[in-house]
Design an enzyme around this catalytic site. Structure first.
Site, PDB file in Angstrom:
ATOM      1  N   ARG A 105     -64.150   5.754  -4.420  1.00 24.64           N
ATOM      2  CA  ARG A 105     -62.827   5.783  -3.780  1.00 24.64           C
ATOM      3  C   ARG A 105     -62.936   5.468  -2.290  1.00 24.64           C
ATOM      4  NH1 ARG A 105     -59.725  10.957  -2.466  1.00 24.64           N
ATOM      5  NH2 ARG A 105     -57.661  10.210  -1.804  1.00 24.64           N
ATOM      6  N   HIS A 114     -60.940   2.411  -0.652  1.00 18.81           N
ATOM      7  CA  HIS A 114     -59.870   2.631   0.315  1.00 18.81           C
ATOM      8  C   HIS A 114     -60.181   2.011   1.671  1.00 18.81           C
ATOM      9  CE1 HIS A 114     -57.320   5.960  -1.735  1.00 18.81           C
ATOM     10  NE2 HIS A 114     -57.849   5.133  -2.637  1.00 18.81           N
ATOM     11  N   HIS A 151     -60.891   3.818 -12.937  1.00 23.90           N
ATOM     12  CA  HIS A 151     -60.416   5.179 -13.208  1.00 23.90           C
ATOM     13  C   HIS A 151     -61.080   5.789 -14.426  1.00 23.90           C
ATOM     14  CE1 HIS A 151     -56.478   4.802 -10.703  1.00 23.90           C
ATOM     15  NE2 HIS A 151     -57.435   5.410 -10.026  1.00 23.90           N
ATOM     16  N   TRP A 189     -59.089  10.887 -16.413  1.00 22.32           N
ATOM     17  CA  TRP A 189     -58.524   9.855 -17.270  1.00 22.32           C
ATOM     18  C   TRP A 189     -59.300   9.742 -18.582  1.00 22.32           C
ATOM     19  CZ3 TRP A 189     -58.451   9.662 -12.025  1.00 22.32           C
ATOM     20  CH2 TRP A 189     -57.281   9.240 -11.388  1.00 22.32           C
ATOM     21  N   ASP A 248     -51.042   3.406 -14.769  1.00 18.40           N
ATOM     22  CA  ASP A 248     -51.986   3.204 -15.874  1.00 18.40           C
ATOM     23  C   ASP A 248     -51.253   2.687 -17.102  1.00 18.40           C
ATOM     24  OD1 ASP A 248     -54.146   4.360 -14.380  1.00 18.40           O
ATOM     25  OD2 ASP A 248     -53.408   6.357 -14.919  1.00 18.40           O
TER      26      ASP A 248
END
Length: 350
Positions: free
Chosen positions: A103, A107, A236, A268, A297
Site C-alpha cells: 500500500r 500510494h 487486494h 478480501w 470490487d
C-alpha cells in the site's frame, strides 16, 4: 560492509541514487551515475558528502557471481541496494507486513497525473509520501506504520532514495507472498520537501457513487487501461480493511481475529497473506459474508469493460500474474525522475 566514509573518490548524497534497471533480485545490475555538483554550503543528508564534481561509472554482473565490480565505490552502492532488499525480506518475515508495504508503494506512486508535466508536481513515485503534508491525507491513514518499519532500513542504507525504498519494499512484499517477480527499475530521485507534495484527492475511494466511473477517472489520469485497472485491483488478494482507518469492513472476522500480526479487520480473501487470484474468485462467487467486497470490487464483474478481464483472472492465475507484474512495474515508475535517464538499461541483463 565497507564504511561509507572509507569509499574512495566520491559518495552519493542520499537524495541522488544510482540509476539501474534490473530484475527485482538485483542480478546483472547495470549502474550509471553522474554525480551533480553541489554548492559548498549545501547541506547533505546524514553526513554523506559529495567529493567530486562529476563522476561516471558502470557496474556489470556484480551481484550474481559475475564480473568483479570496478571500484570500492560501485561495490558499496550495489551493497546498499542488495542489503536493503535483504533487510526488507527479514522485516516481512518478522512482521507480516506485506500488505501495508504494498500500500505504501502504491500510494506514493498513485498520485501521478499524466497531464502535469512539471516534476515533482506531477506526483507519482518520488518519495513525497514521507512528508506529513501528504501522509496526513485521509487515504493514507495508517501508513505512518509502514514508514516506521522502513526507517531503520533507510538509516542503514542511506544511498537508497525513499522513492526507491518504497517501491523496492512493495515489489518485495508481492514476491514474498507468492506473487510474480516484478522487473523493477531503480534510481529514482526524491522530492525535496513538503512543498512538492500533491493536493489531496488523487487516490481511489472505496465507495464512490459510480464505482466504474471513479476507477476510470483515477486510473486513466495515470494512463492505465481497463485491463490494467482490473489487474491492479487484484492486489487486494493481500491484506485487510480496517474500519477505523478506511470506514469500511468489519472490526474482525474468523479469518483475522487471531492475526498474524495485529488482529482484526476484514480481508478480501481467506489466506490474506498469500498473493494469488483468489480475490477474483471470491468476488465472483460472493459466498462468504466474512470476506470483504467493496463497491469498487463488485463493479469489476458488473461493468462490461472490466468484466472480461476479471473473468479471465478468476479462471487463470497465470494470466493474472503476467498482467499484474506488467501493471505494477508501470505504476512503480509513474512520475519518477531517474538519474541519469539516458544511461538506464532495459532488461534483467545486458
Amino acid at each position: 560492509m565497507a564504511s561509507l566514509m572509507n569509499a574512495p573518490t566520491w559518495l552519493l548524497p542520499a537524495h541522488k541514487p544510482i540509476a539501474a534497471l534490473e530484475s527485482h533480485g538485483l542480478p546483472n545490475l547495470v549502474v550509471s551515475f553522474h554525480a551533480p555538483r553541489l554548492p559548498k554550503s549545501s547541506p547533505v543528508s546524514r553526513g554523506i558528502q559529495q567529493t567530486a564534481a562529476t563522476r561516471k561509472f558502470l557496474v556489470r554482473n556484480a551481484v550474481s557471481g559475475g564480473a568483479a565490480v570496478t571500484s570500492t565505490s560501485s561495490a558499496l552502492l550495489l551493497e546498499q541496494l542488495r542489503g536493503a532488499k535483504t533487510k526488507i525480506e527479514q522485516l516481512i518475515r518478522d512482521t507480516y507486513s506485506n500488505p501495508i508495504l504494498i500500500r505504501l508503494g502504491w500510494h506514493d506512486a498513485g498520485t501521478y497525473d499524466k497531464d502535469v508535466k512539471e516534476w515533482p508536481k506531477c506526483g507519482g513515485a518520488n518519495g513525497s509520501l514521507r512528508f506529513s503534508a501528504e501522509l496526513n491525507h485521509a487515504a493514507n491513514a495508517g501508513l505512518h506504520n509502514a514508514l516506521k518499519l522502513l526507517e531503520p532500513v533507510k538509516e542503514k542504507f542511506p544511498l537508497v532514495s525513499y522513492a526507491d525504498l518504497f517501491q523496492l519494499a512493495s515489489a518485495t512484499a508481492i514476491e514474498m507472498a507468492g506473487g510474480p517477480k516484478i522487473l523493477m527499475k531503480y534510481g529514482r530521485l526524491d522530492a525535496a520537501g513538503p512543498e512538492d507534495c500533491v493536493e489531496e484527492g488523487r487516490l481511489p475511494d472505496a465507495g464512490p457513487p459510480n464505482p466504474a466511473e471513479h476507477l476510470r477517472k483515477v486510473f486513466c489520469r495515470m494512463g492505465f487501461s481497463d485491463k490494467e485497472i482490473v489487474a491492479l485491483s487484484g492486489a487486494h488478494t493481500l491484506g485487510r480493511s480496517r474500519p477505523e482507518r478506511s470506514g469500511w469492513g468489519k472490526s474482525e472476522t474468523k479469518y483475522t481475529k487471531d492475526g498474524p500480526g495485529a488482529p482484526g479487520g476484514q480481508s478480501w480473501t481467506v489466506q490474506w497473506l498469500k498473493f494469488d487470484n483468489s480475490y477474483f474468485t471470491e468476488i465472483k462467487e460472493k459466498r462468504d459474508a466474512d470476506l470483504l467486497v467493496l463497491p469498487t470490487d463488485a463493479v469489476l464483474f458488473e461493468d462490461p469493460g472490466f468484466k472480461a478481464y476479471a473473468e479471465t483472472y478468476a479462471a487463470s492465475q497465470e494470466a493474472f500474474f503476467k498482467d499484474y507484474a506488467e501493471a505494477h512495474k508501470k505504476l512503480s515508475e509513474l512520475g519518477s525522475k531517474f538519474e541519469p535517464p539516458e544511461e538506464t538499461r532495459h532488461g534483467p541483463a545486458d
